[in-house]
Design an enzyme around this catalytic site. Sequence first.
Site, mmCIF file in Angstrom:
data_model
loop_
_atom_site.group_PDB
_atom_site.id
_atom_site.type_symbol
_atom_site.label_atom_id
_atom_site.label_comp_id
_atom_site.label_asym_id
_atom_site.label_seq_id
_atom_site.Cartn_x
_atom_site.Cartn_y
_atom_site.Cartn_z
ATOM 1 N N HIS A 66 4.895 4.898 9.824
ATOM 2 C CA HIS A 66 3.906 4.058 9.060
ATOM 3 C C HIS A 66 4.058 2.708 9.298
ATOM 4 O O HIS A 66 5.339 2.420 9.389
ATOM 5 C CB HIS A 66 3.805 4.324 7.612
ATOM 6 C CG HIS A 66 3.277 5.899 7.529
ATOM 7 N ND1 HIS A 66 2.795 6.146 6.026
ATOM 8 C CD2 HIS A 66 3.048 7.027 8.321
ATOM 9 C CE1 HIS A 66 2.549 7.611 6.140
ATOM 10 N NE2 HIS A 66 2.582 8.048 7.580
ATOM 11 N N GLU A 68 4.335 0.342 6.847
ATOM 12 C CA GLU A 68 5.086 -0.153 6.089
ATOM 13 C C GLU A 68 6.617 0.152 6.394
ATOM 14 O O GLU A 68 7.796 -0.782 6.255
ATOM 15 C CB GLU A 68 4.996 0.515 4.787
ATOM 16 C CG GLU A 68 3.785 0.315 4.110
ATOM 17 C CD GLU A 68 2.583 1.309 4.292
ATOM 18 O OE1 GLU A 68 2.452 1.709 5.720
ATOM 19 O OE2 GLU A 68 2.072 1.897 3.588
ATOM 20 N N CYS A 96 1.598 5.337 0.879
ATOM 21 C CA CYS A 96 1.683 6.559 0.483
ATOM 22 C C CYS A 96 2.890 7.038 -0.303
ATOM 23 O O CYS A 96 3.875 5.617 -0.149
ATOM 24 C CB CYS A 96 1.731 7.606 1.783
ATOM 25 S SG CYS A 96 3.026 7.264 2.809
#
Length: 176
Positions: A66, A68, A96
């Site tokens: 992801h 991040e 998430c």
Amino acid sequence: MTLEKNEAEQNASENPAVQWMRLALDAARRAYALGEVPVGAVLVKDGQVVATGYNRPISTHDPSAHAEMAALREGARLLGNYRLPDCELYVTLEPCAMCAGAMLHARLKKVIFGAHDPKTGACGGVVNLFAEPRLNHQTQVEGGVLERECGDLLREFFAERRAANKNAAKNPPDPT
């Protein structure tokens, strides 16, 4: 220069969160160009960009790739520490649970996100890991920075994918 562009530039100079989120949107567009869900992230320390990241789980066959996670990994590597207590992370979509957990472990000072995610968000969309008082670190969270722009990019991406899937269903490949 249009008035609208001039106002946007003025707002960016007045609000650093807008400036950093615009950089995160640029990273999200790189993901979009690769056919990945367009999410981008920017790690900032003392008013300076440390690292950026964008979604790549499809192209890397890695469910943890992801935006991040990419920014956190690169930032930790560059700063020489897995703890990032003086850093802020700007991300175009509400993180998430996996990413929120990594942010808490990194001891980030603050997480700022654009669009809310009512399906997988861990900053209040579905759960709020950052509000859990039993955890040993508390990270500040701010949502909704450039929310419309961040959401529009995601909506455009998914609309394009739905149209492509619909077109593919109407025109299946010739089996011969």
